[in-house]
Write a protein that holds these residues in place. Structure first.
Motif, PDB file in Angstrom:
ATOM      1  N   GLN A 103       8.246  45.425 153.400  1.00 45.54           N
ATOM      2  CA  GLN A 103       7.757  46.797 153.578  1.00 45.54           C
ATOM      3  C   GLN A 103       6.733  46.874 154.704  1.00 45.54           C
ATOM      4  OE1 GLN A 103       6.594  48.648 149.866  1.00 45.54           O
ATOM      5  NE2 GLN A 103       8.550  48.151 148.909  1.00 45.54           N
ATOM      6  N   HIS A 104       5.893  45.858 154.820  1.00 45.34           N
ATOM      7  CA  HIS A 104       4.912  45.823 155.901  1.00 45.34           C
ATOM      8  C   HIS A 104       5.604  45.813 157.259  1.00 45.34           C
ATOM      9  CE1 HIS A 104       2.040  43.615 158.590  1.00 45.34           C
ATOM     10  NE2 HIS A 104       1.242  44.552 158.124  1.00 45.34           N
ATOM     11  N   THR A 107       7.268  49.213 157.900  1.00 47.83           N
ATOM     12  CA  THR A 107       6.280  50.247 158.226  1.00 47.83           C
ATOM     13  C   THR A 107       5.792  50.101 159.657  1.00 47.83           C
ATOM     14  OG1 THR A 107       5.590  50.452 155.918  1.00 47.83           O
ATOM     15  CG2 THR A 107       4.022  51.196 157.592  1.00 47.83           C
ATOM     16  N   GLU A 110       8.577  51.220 161.999  1.00 42.91           N
ATOM     17  CA  GLU A 110       8.722  52.683 162.015  1.00 42.91           C
ATOM     18  C   GLU A 110       7.585  53.336 162.790  1.00 42.91           C
ATOM     19  OE1 GLU A 110      11.246  53.247 157.875  1.00 42.91           O
ATOM     20  OE2 GLU A 110       9.066  53.453 157.798  1.00 42.91           O
ATOM     21  N   GLN A 111       6.373  52.819 162.637  1.00 46.75           N
ATOM     22  CA  GLN A 111       5.234  53.351 163.397  1.00 46.75           C
ATOM     23  C   GLN A 111       5.441  53.165 164.896  1.00 46.75           C
ATOM     24  OE1 GLN A 111       1.956  51.265 161.600  1.00 46.75           O
ATOM     25  NE2 GLN A 111       1.752  52.758 159.942  1.00 46.75           N
TER      26      GLN A 111
END
Length: 121
Positions: A103-104, A107, A110-111
């Motif tokens: 997930q890190h 994320t 995506e950022q």
């Protein structure tokens, strides 16, 4: 094209990896970390496809930047190598308290507006 592979340390199947690698161009470079599971499988399958592999390992600097969570530093460094696509493989992705490293990485990608594909099987 540089493709980051991230996911579960207990991922056992290479079928999903093969399926997704078959969609990539022959000049693909696979970037992955240093854990068992998806990282180890990705390296093996990448070589079967004739892809270059850029294996990366956690460093002391990663642990200094993220005490007790050096994998976060590794995720940051892997994404900073010019990743064009992230393929994330984790059966428990999205479940509370699970898949923290995956997930890190997702994320962060995506950022950075890097395309991400998530596979749970």
């Amino acid at each position: 094209m540089r493709v980051l592979i991230t996911g579960s340390t207990s991922w056992e199947s290479q079928a999903a990896i093969r399926r997704e690698f078959a969609k990539l161009s022959s000049d693909t470079i696979i970037v992955t970390g240093d854990t068992p599971g998806i990282d180890a499988h990705a390296k093996v399958v990448a070589l079967e496809f004739g892809f270059a592999v850029d294996p990366m390992k956690k460093t002391n600097a990663d642990y200094r930047a993220f005490p007790g969570e050096g994998w976060k530093g590794l995720n940051v460094r892997m994404l900073a190598t010019g990743i064009d696509l992230v393929l994330a493989f984790h059966a428990d992705y999205g479940k509370p308290g699970c898949a923290r490293g995956t997930q890190h990485a997702v994320t962060l990608a995506e950022q950075a507006q890097i395309p991400v594909k998530i596979f749970t099987q």
